[in-house]
Design a protein around this motif. Structure first.
Motif, PDB file in Angstrom:
ATOM      1  N   PHE A 173       0.785  -1.296  -0.152  1.00  0.00           N
ATOM      2  CA  PHE A 173       0.012  -0.018  -0.143  1.00  0.00           C
ATOM      3  C   PHE A 173       0.887   1.043   0.090  1.00  0.00           C
ATOM      4  O   PHE A 173       1.904   1.270   0.902  1.00  0.00           O
ATOM      5  CB  PHE A 173      -0.849  -0.184   1.349  1.00  0.00           C
ATOM      6  N   GLN A 174       0.756   2.113  -0.872  1.00  0.00           N
ATOM      7  CA  GLN A 174       1.502   3.146  -1.005  1.00  0.00           C
ATOM      8  C   GLN A 174       1.602   4.235  -0.034  1.00  0.00           C
ATOM      9  O   GLN A 174       2.721   4.580   0.443  1.00  0.00           O
ATOM     10  CB  GLN A 174       1.191   4.210  -2.316  1.00  0.00           C
ATOM     11  N   PRO A 175       0.637   4.280   0.913  1.00  0.00           N
ATOM     12  CA  PRO A 175       0.639   5.334   2.070  1.00  0.00           C
ATOM     13  C   PRO A 175       1.360   4.550   3.044  1.00  0.00           C
ATOM     14  O   PRO A 175       2.228   5.256   3.897  1.00  0.00           O
ATOM     15  CB  PRO A 175      -0.929   5.282   2.491  1.00  0.00           C
ATOM     16  N   VAL A 176       1.407   3.337   3.325  1.00  0.00           N
ATOM     17  CA  VAL A 176       2.337   2.546   4.143  1.00  0.00           C
ATOM     18  C   VAL A 176       3.780   2.788   3.641  1.00  0.00           C
ATOM     19  O   VAL A 176       4.670   3.261   4.644  1.00  0.00           O
ATOM     20  CB  VAL A 176       1.838   1.146   4.341  1.00  0.00           C
ATOM     21  N   ALA A 177       4.110   2.699   2.421  1.00  0.00           N
ATOM     22  CA  ALA A 177       5.459   2.591   2.182  1.00  0.00           C
ATOM     23  C   ALA A 177       6.101   4.208   2.070  1.00  0.00           C
ATOM     24  O   ALA A 177       7.069   4.507   2.666  1.00  0.00           O
ATOM     25  CB  ALA A 177       5.502   2.308   0.834  1.00  0.00           C
ATOM     26  N   ASP A 178       5.202   5.305   2.056  1.00  0.00           N
ATOM     27  CA  ASP A 178       5.309   6.631   2.054  1.00  0.00           C
ATOM     28  C   ASP A 178       5.751   7.039   3.415  1.00  0.00           C
ATOM     29  O   ASP A 178       6.569   7.750   3.795  1.00  0.00           O
ATOM     30  CB  ASP A 178       4.257   7.418   1.560  1.00  0.00           C
ATOM     31  N   ARG A 179       4.993   6.426   4.622  1.00  0.00           N
ATOM     32  CA  ARG A 179       5.047   6.683   5.857  1.00  0.00           C
ATOM     33  C   ARG A 179       6.293   6.319   6.291  1.00  0.00           C
ATOM     34  O   ARG A 179       7.126   6.568   7.061  1.00  0.00           O
ATOM     35  CB  ARG A 179       3.955   6.113   6.630  1.00  0.00           C
ATOM     36  N   LEU A 180       6.576   4.824   5.879  1.00  0.00           N
ATOM     37  CA  LEU A 180       8.077   4.257   6.194  1.00  0.00           C
ATOM     38  C   LEU A 180       9.123   5.292   5.845  1.00  0.00           C
ATOM     39  O   LEU A 180      10.364   5.486   6.321  1.00  0.00           O
ATOM     40  CB  LEU A 180       8.377   2.987   5.687  1.00  0.00           C
ATOM     41  N   ALA A 181       9.175   5.704   4.472  1.00  0.00           N
ATOM     42  CA  ALA A 181      10.367   6.463   3.820  1.00  0.00           C
ATOM     43  C   ALA A 181      10.266   7.944   4.840  1.00  0.00           C
ATOM     44  O   ALA A 181      11.404   8.233   4.896  1.00  0.00           O
ATOM     45  CB  ALA A 181       9.821   6.740   2.636  1.00  0.00           C
ATOM     46  N   ASP A 182       9.171   8.445   5.160  1.00  0.00           N
ATOM     47  CA  ASP A 182       9.274   9.571   6.188  1.00  0.00           C
ATOM     48  C   ASP A 182       9.874   9.337   7.351  1.00  0.00           C
ATOM     49  O   ASP A 182      10.854  10.140   8.080  1.00  0.00           O
ATOM     50  CB  ASP A 182       7.871  10.019   6.342  1.00  0.00           C
ATOM     51  N   MET A 183       9.673   8.100   7.796  1.00  0.00           N
ATOM     52  CA  MET A 183      10.398   7.768   8.959  1.00  0.00           C
ATOM     53  C   MET A 183      11.824   7.772   8.904  1.00  0.00           C
ATOM     54  O   MET A 183      12.690   8.188   9.704  1.00  0.00           O
ATOM     55  CB  MET A 183       9.799   6.341   9.518  1.00  0.00           C
ATOM     56  N   ARG A 184      12.290   6.796   7.740  1.00  0.00           N
ATOM     57  CA  ARG A 184      13.665   6.775   7.535  1.00  0.00           C
ATOM     58  C   ARG A 184      14.228   8.482   7.230  1.00  0.00           C
ATOM     59  O   ARG A 184      15.406   8.467   7.743  1.00  0.00           O
ATOM     60  CB  ARG A 184      14.070   6.125   6.194  1.00  0.00           C
ATOM     61  N   LEU A 185      13.826   9.062   6.605  1.00  0.00           N
ATOM     62  CA  LEU A 185      14.123  10.693   6.310  1.00  0.00           C
ATOM     63  C   LEU A 185      14.277  11.307   7.668  1.00  0.00           C
ATOM     64  O   LEU A 185      15.498  12.102   7.731  1.00  0.00           O
ATOM     65  CB  LEU A 185      13.219  11.227   5.418  1.00  0.00           C
ATOM     66  N   ARG A 186      13.602  11.153   8.390  1.00  0.00           N
ATOM     67  CA  ARG A 186      13.697  11.971   9.732  1.00  0.00           C
ATOM     68  C   ARG A 186      14.709  11.304  10.502  1.00  0.00           C
ATOM     69  O   ARG A 186      15.429  12.028  11.108  1.00  0.00           O
ATOM     70  CB  ARG A 186      12.290  11.722  10.522  1.00  0.00           C
ATOM     71  N   LEU A 187      14.891  10.037  10.449  1.00  0.00           N
ATOM     72  CA  LEU A 187      16.066   9.443  11.463  1.00  0.00           C
ATOM     73  C   LEU A 187      17.204   9.886  10.847  1.00  0.00           C
ATOM     74  O   LEU A 187      18.282  10.326  11.413  1.00  0.00           O
ATOM     75  CB  LEU A 187      15.851   8.068  11.169  1.00  0.00           C
ATOM     76  N   GLU A 188      17.466   9.824   9.600  1.00  0.00           N
ATOM     77  CA  GLU A 188      18.979  10.059   8.780  1.00  0.00           C
ATOM     78  C   GLU A 188      19.152  11.622   8.807  1.00  0.00           C
ATOM     79  O   GLU A 188      20.513  11.949   9.130  1.00  0.00           O
ATOM     80  CB  GLU A 188      18.962   9.566   7.486  1.00  0.00           C
ATOM     81  N   SER A 189      18.185  12.349   8.811  1.00  0.00           N
ATOM     82  CA  SER A 189      18.374  13.728   8.982  1.00  0.00           C
ATOM     83  C   SER A 189      18.845  14.054  10.438  1.00  0.00           C
ATOM     84  O   SER A 189      19.607  14.826  10.736  1.00  0.00           O
ATOM     85  CB  SER A 189      17.094  14.518   8.516  1.00  0.00           C
ATOM     86  N   GLY A 190      17.962  13.727  11.385  1.00  0.00           N
ATOM     87  CA  GLY A 190      18.347  14.057  12.657  1.00  0.00           C
ATOM     88  C   GLY A 190      19.795  13.180  13.157  1.00  0.00           C
ATOM     89  O   GLY A 190      20.624  14.037  13.776  1.00  0.00           O
ATOM     90  N   ARG A 191      20.066  12.251  12.632  1.00  0.00           N
ATOM     91  CA  ARG A 191      21.236  11.514  12.673  1.00  0.00           C
ATOM     92  C   ARG A 191      22.571  12.570  12.168  1.00  0.00           C
ATOM     93  O   ARG A 191      23.743  12.521  12.877  1.00  0.00           O
ATOM     94  CB  ARG A 191      21.478  10.058  12.128  1.00  0.00           C
ATOM     95  N   LEU A 192      22.533  13.019  11.251  1.00  0.00           N
ATOM     96  CA  LEU A 192      23.558  13.980  10.538  1.00  0.00           C
ATOM     97  C   LEU A 192      23.729  15.014  11.195  1.00  0.00           C
ATOM     98  O   LEU A 192      24.982  15.435  11.744  1.00  0.00           O
ATOM     99  CB  LEU A 192      23.117  14.227   9.170  1.00  0.00           C
ATOM    100  N   LEU A 193      22.777  15.772  11.895  1.00  0.00           N
ATOM    101  CA  LEU A 193      22.787  16.909  12.585  1.00  0.00           C
ATOM    102  C   LEU A 193      23.335  16.467  13.972  1.00  0.00           C
ATOM    103  O   LEU A 193      24.218  17.264  14.501  1.00  0.00           O
ATOM    104  CB  LEU A 193      21.482  17.461  12.932  1.00  0.00           C
ATOM    105  N   LEU A 194      23.037  15.398  14.634  1.00  0.00           N
ATOM    106  CA  LEU A 194      23.706  15.101  16.041  1.00  0.00           C
ATOM    107  C   LEU A 194      25.022  14.701  15.906  1.00  0.00           C
ATOM    108  O   LEU A 194      25.919  15.032  16.659  1.00  0.00           O
ATOM    109  CB  LEU A 194      22.767  13.770  16.361  1.00  0.00           C
ATOM    110  N   TYR A 195      25.503  14.014  14.861  1.00  0.00           N
ATOM    111  CA  TYR A 195      26.836  13.668  14.690  1.00  0.00           C
ATOM    112  C   TYR A 195      27.687  15.000  14.316  1.00  0.00           C
ATOM    113  O   TYR A 195      28.744  15.178  14.935  1.00  0.00           O
ATOM    114  CB  TYR A 195      27.143  12.763  13.501  1.00  0.00           C
TER     115      TYR A 195
END
Length: 377
Positions: A276-298
């Motif tokens: 289901f595309q909405p589920v895949a989109d939600r997971l993509a957003d979760m990954r985007l938030r994680l990696e963005s925050g990780r770069l800033l924290l590092y």
């Protein structure tokens, strides 16, 4: 510019990630089991990671310390326990390391790193959270030290701590230099530690009230110089707002893994949730938030290690990671649907543990103010 971990960092991350499930959660026997759990975290290096080896610590900088906490969280260690360890290390041990006298450092740091001594962060008051310039707790000068009077609330590790790092007003007209920081022993006459507060999140971190009633603190337990309370607090916050939030990087990593697995296995209307595309989109957003925050924290941790002014990067990292933790935990609950509300799946616990992240260590609104100030507004 290298975005990859060194072989040594990766090996250390993998090692603590593997060992993390061994950390026991104290549950209802929290006070009785505290010493045992604390020693388990000390054995993994979490309590003294950012302390030089000569004082019994791991000798790590901010980035390597953050990686330890991220790895432990990624491996499944209880978020509340890791929060308790982080409050101990960043809000208490670091101020002792950076601002205590040589004699006090020698007396306290080895026990703080080994788990023999737990530290409690006693800054927040009933009417003063992030605003250290308006503390009602006072410290009155007497021969050989100070008498503390006042109440601290939401003291992390308060019910079980043997040492408290606290702040009190010493000069009401001193402006930025109105407050002073102290390291106070639990058995000091006039200090009363309250019972654990009942909380909905970060339950394994015991939190309580601490009262000071003409509590004598000798001069050698002043951290820094009289009037330097703001300096001590803000220095500790640079570490806390960066390294502590690595816990939430690990938590998000864990949640995303679980959600991906669930989306692959769970079927609705004859299809996998993943289809289901909405589920895949939600997971993509979760990954985007994680990696963005990780770069800033590092980046924030790297600035601390380089001796640069990390203020902008720390505020950006704290804001990004805390907001991401809340959003990702809520997204996980949506992906799991009704099962998210069953305690056996642990999703509702992750929501409860993530929710306070946008409040403690300075609210999201305060981080935005700090960012705006760094932009010259």
């Amino acid at each position: 510019m290298d975005f990859s971990l060194s072989a040594e960092q990766q090996e250390r991350y993998d090692r603590i990630r593997t060992a993390a499930p061994e950390i026991s959660s104290p549950g209802s026997a929290a006070i009785r089991r505290h010493g045992e759990t604390w020693k388990e975290m000390a054995a993994l290096g979490l309590l003294g990671a950012a302390v030089p080896e000569e004082h019994g610590g791991g000798g790590f900088g901010a980035l390597d310390t953050a990686l330890l906490y991220e790895g432990a969280s990624d491996g499944g260690a209880d978020t509340g326990l890791l929060f308790a360890a982080a409050a101990h290390l960043f809000a208490c041990v670091r101020p002792v390391l950076e601002f205590a006298s040589p004699q006090t450092r020698k007396a306290l740091l080895p026990a703080l790193c080994s788990g023999e001594l737990t530290a409690g962060n006693a800054m927040t008051e009933p009417d003063a959270g992030s605003d250290i310039s308006r503390l009602a707790t006072t410290a009155t000068r007497v021969d050989g030290g100070y008498l503390l009077d006042g109440v601290k609330s939401f003291v992390s590790n308060g019910p079980v701590a043997g040492l408290y790092v606290t702040y009190a007003t010493t000069n009401p007209d001193g402006g930025y230099f109105a407050s002073t920081a102290f390291a106070v022993d639990r058995d000091s006459l006039g200090l009363v530690a309250g019972e654990p507060m009942r909380k909905s999140g970060l339950v394994a971190c015991q939190t309580g009230e601490v009262r000071f009633d003409r509590c004598f603190v000798p001069d050698d337990r002043v951290l820094g110089s009289p009037g330097q309370g703001q300096v001590v607090f803000r220095t500790s916050m640079l570490w806390e707002r960066s390294c502590l939030f690595a816990i939430y990087l690990g938590q998000q990593e864990r949640l995303i893994r679980r959600c991906v697995q669930h989306a692959r296995e769970r079927r609705q209307f004859g299809k996998r949730l993943a289809d289901f595309q909405p589920v895949a989109d939600r997971l993509a957003d979760m990954r985007l938030r994680l990696e963005s925050g990780r770069l800033l924290l590092y980046r924030a941790c790297t600035e601390i290690d380089a001796g640069q002014d990390p203020s902008l990067w720390v505020a950006l990292a704290k804001l990004a990671v805390s907001e991401a933790a809340v959003a990702t935990s809520l997204d996980a609950s949506r992906i799991f649907g009704g099962r998210a509300f069953l305690t056996e799946h642990g999703i509702e616990e992750q929501v409860r543990d993530a929710a306070p992240a946008t409040t403690f260590s300075g609210t999201s609104d305060i981080q935005r103010q700090l960012i705006a100030r760094e932009m010259g507004l």
